[in-house]
Design a protein around this motif. Structure first.
Motif, short mmCIF file in Angstrom:
data_model
loop_
_atom_site.label_atom_id
_atom_site.label_comp_id
_atom_site.label_asym_id
_atom_site.label_seq_id
_atom_site.Cartn_x
_atom_site.Cartn_y
_atom_site.Cartn_z
N ASP A 4 0.61 -1.28 0.18
CA ASP A 4 0.07 0.02 0.07
C ASP A 4 0.95 1.20 0.04
N VAL A 5 1.12 1.59 -1.11
CA VAL A 5 2.15 2.72 -1.28
C VAL A 5 1.47 3.76 -2.37
N SER A 6 1.66 5.16 -2.34
CA SER A 6 1.04 5.94 -3.20
C SER A 6 2.26 6.19 -4.19
N GLU A 7 1.89 6.89 -5.31
CA GLU A 7 2.91 7.12 -6.22
C GLU A 7 3.93 8.40 -5.62
N GLU A 8 3.28 9.16 -4.65
CA GLU A 8 4.40 10.21 -4.08
C GLU A 8 5.26 9.26 -3.05
N GLU A 9 4.81 8.57 -2.52
CA GLU A 9 5.67 7.75 -1.43
C GLU A 9 6.74 7.12 -2.20
N TRP A 10 6.29 6.32 -3.05
CA TRP A 10 7.33 5.53 -4.12
C TRP A 10 8.35 6.46 -4.82
N GLY A 11 8.00 7.67 -4.98
CA GLY A 11 8.70 8.55 -5.55
C GLY A 11 10.08 8.95 -4.63
#
Length: 129
Positions: A23-30
């Protein structure tokens, strides 16, 4: 802390790609960067590669089901990349992955401080590496 579970390990273009689900957002992944360290969760039979963000550590968990696949690639020491399942986001190189895994494997062999079951499973799978 975000936990990313490995769901496949494949060789792609002279690299080893770990595909994860979490459960990871695009922002977190970035914001994720390789933590360059690995530890174990001996209770849950998993190797854990650490990822970092500015304010936290996150876990890439490689459970026992994927250890045989790891072993296949261990001696080649090809670069390891992390990708998120079903996403077109950037891949993240997991620096020092093989070195960290190698150090752990050496330390785990015969060392029941990691727990008897964990040590036995590591020895069964990685005994000739």
């Amino acid at each position: 802390m975000i936990i990313l579970n490995v769901i496949s390990i494949n060789a792609v273009s002279h690299k080893v790609v770990l595909t994860v689900r979490g459960d990871v957002s695009e922002e977190e992944w970035g914001s994720f960067e390789a933590g360059e360290r690995m530890l174990v969760d001996s209770d849950n039979l998993a190797f854990v590669y650490l990822m970092e963000t500015a304010d936290n550590y996150h876990h890439v968990r490689i459970k026992e089901d994927y250890w045989a696949a790891l072993k296949q690639h261990l001696k080649l020491e090809a670069p390891v990349e992390l990708q998120l399942e079903d996403k077109e986001q950037r891949k993240i190189e997991l620096t020092y992955f093989w070195g960290e895994l190698g150090l752990l494997l050496e330390n785990i062999q015969g060392n029941h401080n990691y727990g008897k079951v964990f040590v036995e499973r590591v020895e069964e799978i990685f005994n000739d590496t």
